[in-house]
Design an enzyme around this catalytic site. Structure first.
Site, PDB file in Angstrom:
ATOM      1  N   THR A   1       1.283  -1.403   0.303  1.00  0.00           N
ATOM      2  CA  THR A   1      -0.254  -0.101   0.015  1.00  0.00           C
ATOM      3  C   THR A   1       0.956   1.189   0.035  1.00  0.00           C
ATOM      4  OG1 THR A   1      -1.874   1.192   0.502  1.00  0.00           O
ATOM      5  CG2 THR A   1      -0.325   0.190   2.493  1.00  0.00           C
TER       6      THR A   1
ATOM      7  N   CYS B   1      -2.596  -4.090  -2.892  1.00  0.00           N
ATOM      8  CA  CYS B   1      -3.073  -4.753  -1.911  1.00  0.00           C
ATOM      9  C   CYS B   1      -2.797  -5.886  -2.665  1.00  0.00           C
ATOM     10  CB  CYS B   1      -4.686  -4.227  -1.529  1.00  0.00           C
ATOM     11  SG  CYS B   1      -4.412  -3.511  -0.388  1.00  0.00           S
TER      12      CYS B   1
ATOM     13  N   HIS C   1       1.253   5.214   1.553  1.00  0.00           N
ATOM     14  CA  HIS C   1       1.108   6.123   2.662  1.00  0.00           C
ATOM     15  C   HIS C   1       1.371   8.061   1.948  1.00  0.00           C
ATOM     16  CE1 HIS C   1      -0.159   3.290   4.625  1.00  0.00           C
ATOM     17  NE2 HIS C   1       1.050   2.544   5.970  1.00  0.00           N
TER      18      HIS C   1
ATOM     19  N   GLY D   1      -4.292  -2.809   7.862  1.00  0.00           N
ATOM     20  CA  GLY D   1      -3.654  -3.769   7.642  1.00  0.00           C
ATOM     21  C   GLY D   1      -3.009  -3.439   9.170  1.00  0.00           C
TER      22      GLY D   1
END
Length: 252
Positions: A116, A209, A118, A180
């Protein structure tokens, strides 16, 4: 809206973000959804990933020793791609050279889930809470998802779970938030990431994902407008406390 202390003013990149108030745990029983204990919320601002990961581990160990109560860290990260335990590196499309060009890094973490992103404009929530039944991980994850769904609804976005696909989705096909987590000796780390006004081009460098046909969205994109991160963060804190059956420390 819950009042959160902004402590983002000066953590140098090489150091863990500074922290403020703590709620003593005393002899309180471990978290069971609905037990009415306190949740202390801290706003870290925009911080790098690795020292914040170290901070989570530090707080989790202190929580296990009952030196502190249940905590919630809310923040934005500098651009970073993370991949969980068992995640497939093939789902990271960007080469090391491309990552350097983007001034982003790739970090293998100890949470569940696959790859993923961020970054700025994304609200990340890291609950450091003690579970009475650490084996009931599904219940905990559903609590996180419920908080995201309620937060999205507060800003006019209808979102929900999709069977067989982790996270929270809009219209069953656009991913709004990733989840997660890790539970070690009864205490949680990692958590969720909600796209508020994230630049969605970052997600083109990966297969989110590990789902090839995954489309990613944000609250701002769904409403066709802008949102204040502080307002979304405050709503998320309220909804997480509700989902956990806890009271916000400021609301005593």
């Amino acid at each position: 809206m819950v009042q959160m202390r902004d402590i983002s003013t000066a953590p140098p990149p090489a150091e863990a973000p500074r922290r403020t108030r703590r709620t003593p745990a005393g002899n309180r029983q471990p978290l069971l959804l609905g037990d009415g204990g306190l949740l202390t919320v801290e706003w870290l601002g925009r911080v790098p990933y690795r020292p914040t990961w170290a901070l989570q581990d530090e707080l989790a160990e202190r929580r296990r020793r009952r030196e502190i109560g249940d905590q919630l860290l809310l923040l934005e990260h500098d651009p970073v791609y993370t991949i969980g335990r068992g995640g497939d590196l093939a789902n990271m499309l960007a080469t090391p050279e491309r990552l350097a060009e983007l001034s982003a890094e790739l970090v293998r973490t100890d949470r569940g889930g696959d790859v993923t992103f961020h970054g700025p404009g994304q609200l990340v929530a890291y609950p450091i809470v003690e579970l009475r039944d650490p084996l009931d991980l599904r219940r905990y994850v559903r609590a996180l998802e419920s908080a995201v769904i309620a937060t999205a609804a507060a800003f006019g976005v209808v979102a929900d779970r999709v069977e067989g696909r982790p996270g929270v989705w809009v219209d069953d096909r656009r991913k709004l938030a990733a989840v997660g987590v890790r539970v070690k000796r009864g205490v949680t780390t990692h958590g969720l990431a909600l796209n508020v006004s994230t630049d969605l081009d970052w997600f083109a460098e990966m297969i989110p994902c590990g789902i090839p046909d995954c489309e990613v969205t944000s609250l701002a994109r769904e409403i066709g407008g802008t949102l204040e991160m502080a307002e979304v963060a405050g709503e998320m804190a309220t909804q997480l406390a509700t989902a956990f059956g806890l009271r916000l420390a400021d609301d005593r």
